[in-house]
Scaffold this motif. Sequence first.
Motif, PDB file in Angstrom:
ATOM      1  N   SER A  18       1.343  -8.008  -9.104  1.00 44.79           N
ATOM      2  CA  SER A  18       1.006  -8.803 -10.483  1.00 44.79           C
ATOM      3  C   SER A  18       2.361  -8.938 -11.157  1.00 44.79           C
ATOM      4  O   SER A  18       1.971  -9.640 -12.226  1.00 44.79           O
ATOM      5  CB  SER A  18      -0.513  -8.315 -10.884  1.00 44.79           C
ATOM      6  N   ARG A  19       3.371  -8.154 -10.929  1.00 41.03           N
ATOM      7  CA  ARG A  19       4.412  -8.481 -11.750  1.00 41.03           C
ATOM      8  C   ARG A  19       4.792  -9.699 -11.975  1.00 41.03           C
ATOM      9  O   ARG A  19       5.017 -10.693 -11.169  1.00 41.03           O
ATOM     10  CB  ARG A  19       5.797  -7.629 -10.964  1.00 41.03           C
ATOM     11  N   VAL A 111      16.657 -13.417  -4.726  1.00 37.93           N
ATOM     12  CA  VAL A 111      16.702 -12.910  -5.823  1.00 37.93           C
ATOM     13  C   VAL A 111      15.510 -11.852  -5.786  1.00 37.93           C
ATOM     14  O   VAL A 111      14.948 -11.347  -6.865  1.00 37.93           O
ATOM     15  CB  VAL A 111      16.266 -13.837  -7.122  1.00 37.93           C
ATOM     16  N   GLY A 112      15.076 -11.419  -4.542  1.00 36.81           N
ATOM     17  CA  GLY A 112      14.147 -10.237  -4.469  1.00 36.81           C
ATOM     18  C   GLY A 112      12.707 -10.456  -4.610  1.00 36.81           C
ATOM     19  O   GLY A 112      12.018  -9.743  -4.810  1.00 36.81           O
ATOM     20  N   LEU A 113      12.585 -11.939  -4.254  1.00 37.45           N
ATOM     21  CA  LEU A 113      11.197 -12.138  -4.176  1.00 37.45           C
ATOM     22  C   LEU A 113      10.502 -12.587  -3.100  1.00 37.45           C
ATOM     23  O   LEU A 113      11.436 -12.928  -2.193  1.00 37.45           O
ATOM     24  CB  LEU A 113      10.792 -13.649  -5.118  1.00 37.45           C
ATOM     25  N   GLY A 114       9.101 -12.624  -2.734  1.00 36.49           N
ATOM     26  CA  GLY A 114       8.561 -12.697  -1.377  1.00 36.49           C
ATOM     27  C   GLY A 114       8.024 -14.206  -1.683  1.00 36.49           C
ATOM     28  O   GLY A 114       7.980 -14.736  -2.707  1.00 36.49           O
ATOM     29  N   GLY A 145       6.342 -14.705  -5.447  1.00 37.99           N
ATOM     30  CA  GLY A 145       6.213 -13.347  -6.301  1.00 37.99           C
ATOM     31  C   GLY A 145       6.845 -12.348  -5.900  1.00 37.99           C
ATOM     32  O   GLY A 145       7.401 -12.293  -4.666  1.00 37.99           O
ATOM     33  N   TYR A 146       6.644 -11.320  -6.511  1.00 42.31           N
ATOM     34  CA  TYR A 146       7.250  -9.843  -5.944  1.00 42.31           C
ATOM     35  C   TYR A 146       6.467  -9.583  -4.805  1.00 42.31           C
ATOM     36  O   TYR A 146       4.973  -9.532  -4.938  1.00 42.31           O
ATOM     37  CB  TYR A 146       7.393  -8.819  -7.121  1.00 42.31           C
ATOM     38  N   LYS A 147       6.911  -8.925  -3.955  1.00 40.76           N
ATOM     39  CA  LYS A 147       6.044  -8.416  -2.808  1.00 40.76           C
ATOM     40  C   LYS A 147       5.195  -7.210  -3.211  1.00 40.76           C
ATOM     41  O   LYS A 147       5.726  -6.279  -4.126  1.00 40.76           O
ATOM     42  CB  LYS A 147       6.906  -8.001  -1.675  1.00 40.76           C
ATOM     43  N   SER A 148       3.908  -6.881  -2.757  1.00 44.30           N
ATOM     44  CA  SER A 148       3.273  -5.781  -3.071  1.00 44.30           C
ATOM     45  C   SER A 148       3.894  -4.607  -2.335  1.00 44.30           C
ATOM     46  O   SER A 148       4.538  -4.977  -1.347  1.00 44.30           O
ATOM     47  CB  SER A 148       1.880  -5.848  -2.625  1.00 44.30           C
ATOM     48  N   GLU A 149       3.419  -3.496  -2.765  1.00 43.79           N
ATOM     49  CA  GLU A 149       4.321  -2.401  -2.015  1.00 43.79           C
ATOM     50  C   GLU A 149       3.463  -2.152  -0.678  1.00 43.79           C
ATOM     51  O   GLU A 149       4.445  -1.604   0.401  1.00 43.79           O
ATOM     52  CB  GLU A 149       3.884  -1.023  -2.712  1.00 43.79           C
ATOM     53  N   GLU A 150       2.389  -2.594  -0.437  1.00 41.89           N
ATOM     54  CA  GLU A 150       2.082  -2.591   0.958  1.00 41.89           C
ATOM     55  C   GLU A 150       2.327  -3.793   2.034  1.00 41.89           C
ATOM     56  O   GLU A 150       2.315  -3.550   3.191  1.00 41.89           O
ATOM     57  CB  GLU A 150       0.384  -2.316   1.182  1.00 41.89           C
ATOM     58  N   CYS A 151       2.827  -4.769   1.392  1.00 45.32           N
ATOM     59  CA  CYS A 151       3.067  -5.770   1.946  1.00 45.32           C
ATOM     60  C   CYS A 151       4.285  -5.593   3.381  1.00 45.32           C
ATOM     61  O   CYS A 151       5.078  -5.025   3.112  1.00 45.32           O
ATOM     62  CB  CYS A 151       3.759  -7.031   1.151  1.00 45.32           C
TER      63      CYS A 151
END
Length: 170
Positions: A18-19, A111-114, A145-151
């Motif tokens: 959700s970041r 830029v580090g986004l998924g 968005g930013y990837k979730s940790e579990e993604c």
Amino acid sequence: MDFIKLATERFSTRDFSSREIEEEKLEIIKNAARVAPTAKNNQPHKIYILKSEEALKKIRENTRCAFNAPVVFAVCIDGEKQWKQPFTGELSGNIDAGIVTTHMMLAAESVGLGSCFVCYFDPMKFKKDFSLPENITPVALLPVGYKSEECEPADRHFIRNEIKDTFIEL
Ligand SMILES: Cc1cc2nc3c(=O)[nH]c(=O)nc-3n(C[C@H](O)[C@H](O)[C@H](O)COP(=O)(O)O)c2cc1C
């Protein structure tokens, strides 16, 4: 990042954190769309940015493939601006939209986004829900968005044809 490394490491992201995405990163993605090549440089694309609660609710009602992304880009084509292939009469809009969306997808990764290239949605419902002008047709969605940790990449991400089975020298 080296282009081949970037292209190889990218995978379709279907679970997001959700970041909030920084405005500078969104600008980089927008600029990648701006510099994308299109047939005859007609630039027939219009891109809607869905990030309000209301807009995200509507798109999630349209398709399960908006996932839980905090931002969804909708890449659309202005039917009056696309190029016509003179030999076949085919219109370039879908190809143009595909290139624009791919530029954005790779820029997001840089830029580090998924993100995930999505065509599984109802374009007519989209047009109605967001009151688009008659000449504008939605072609692809790009949840970002930013990837979730579990993604993790889906299993099919790893299935690639061999170069020898794809290229045919004539
Ligand atoms: C034109 C196009 C349409 C796609 N539509 C969807 C879609 O609606 N939903 C989805 O989850 N993935 C969609 N994808 C993602 C593909 O399934 C994915 O790129 C492919 O399986 C390879 O996996 P990878 O992106 O992780 O490497 C689409 C990709 C492309 C290029």
